[in-house]
Design a protein around this motif. Sequence first.
Motif, PDB file in Angstrom:
ATOM      1  N   CYS A  21       0.939  -1.184  -0.240  1.00 28.54           N
ATOM      2  CA  CYS A  21      -0.119   0.017  -0.157  1.00 28.54           C
ATOM      3  C   CYS A  21       0.905   1.143  -0.052  1.00 28.54           C
ATOM      4  N   ARG A  44     -17.283  -6.337   4.709  1.00 21.25           N
ATOM      5  CA  ARG A  44     -15.877  -5.846   4.793  1.00 21.25           C
ATOM      6  C   ARG A  44     -15.257  -6.456   5.837  1.00 21.25           C
ATOM      7  N   TYR A  94      -8.174  -4.286   0.558  1.00 25.37           N
ATOM      8  CA  TYR A  94      -8.225  -2.532   0.571  1.00 25.37           C
ATOM      9  C   TYR A  94      -7.221  -2.344   1.829  1.00 25.37           C
ATOM     10  N   TRP A 113      -9.285   5.519   1.669  1.00 21.71           N
ATOM     11  CA  TRP A 113      -9.500   4.182   1.348  1.00 21.71           C
ATOM     12  C   TRP A 113      -8.792   4.128  -0.087  1.00 21.71           C
ATOM     13  N   GLN A 115      -8.118   1.778  -3.909  1.00 27.49           N
ATOM     14  CA  GLN A 115      -8.716   0.812  -4.505  1.00 27.49           C
ATOM     15  C   GLN A 115      -8.316  -0.524  -4.113  1.00 27.49           C
ATOM     16  N   GLY A 116      -9.159  -1.541  -4.387  1.00 26.00           N
ATOM     17  CA  GLY A 116      -8.496  -2.928  -3.789  1.00 26.00           C
ATOM     18  C   GLY A 116      -7.848  -3.689  -4.784  1.00 26.00           C
TER      19      GLY A 116
END
Length: 123
Positions: A21, A44, A94, A113, A115-116
């Motif tokens: 990330c 989630r 995520y 957040w 994007q996954g």
Amino acid sequence: VQLQASGGGLVQAGGSLRLSCTDSRRTFSNNGVGWFRQAPGKEREFVAAISWRGDRTLYGDAVTGRFTISRDNAKNTVALEMNSLKPEDTAVYYCAAALSPFGSRECADYGYWGQGTPVTVSS
């Protein structure tokens, strides 16, 4: 904060993947960061979180002992090392930056957040 998750893919059960990330604006070094996942038709789910200094970590019950979260603020990256993967780990993963310096198990504590990135574990 502008997050981007990467590293997902297809892996066989028992295998490993490393998710990353990054914050393209290089501003999340003061934020706790968490990983969540969402499988089709499910809510989630919290996976792991790490404090801004990396000295505190939290893990979801389903991944404790198999996943490891870490961060390198100099490289503006938070990683999720996933080992001994199981088919039930299949989900979109995520990353998120917390509204505080500490991570949390609650989605509501995260304000940013990415994007996954999809992870598929085949049996």
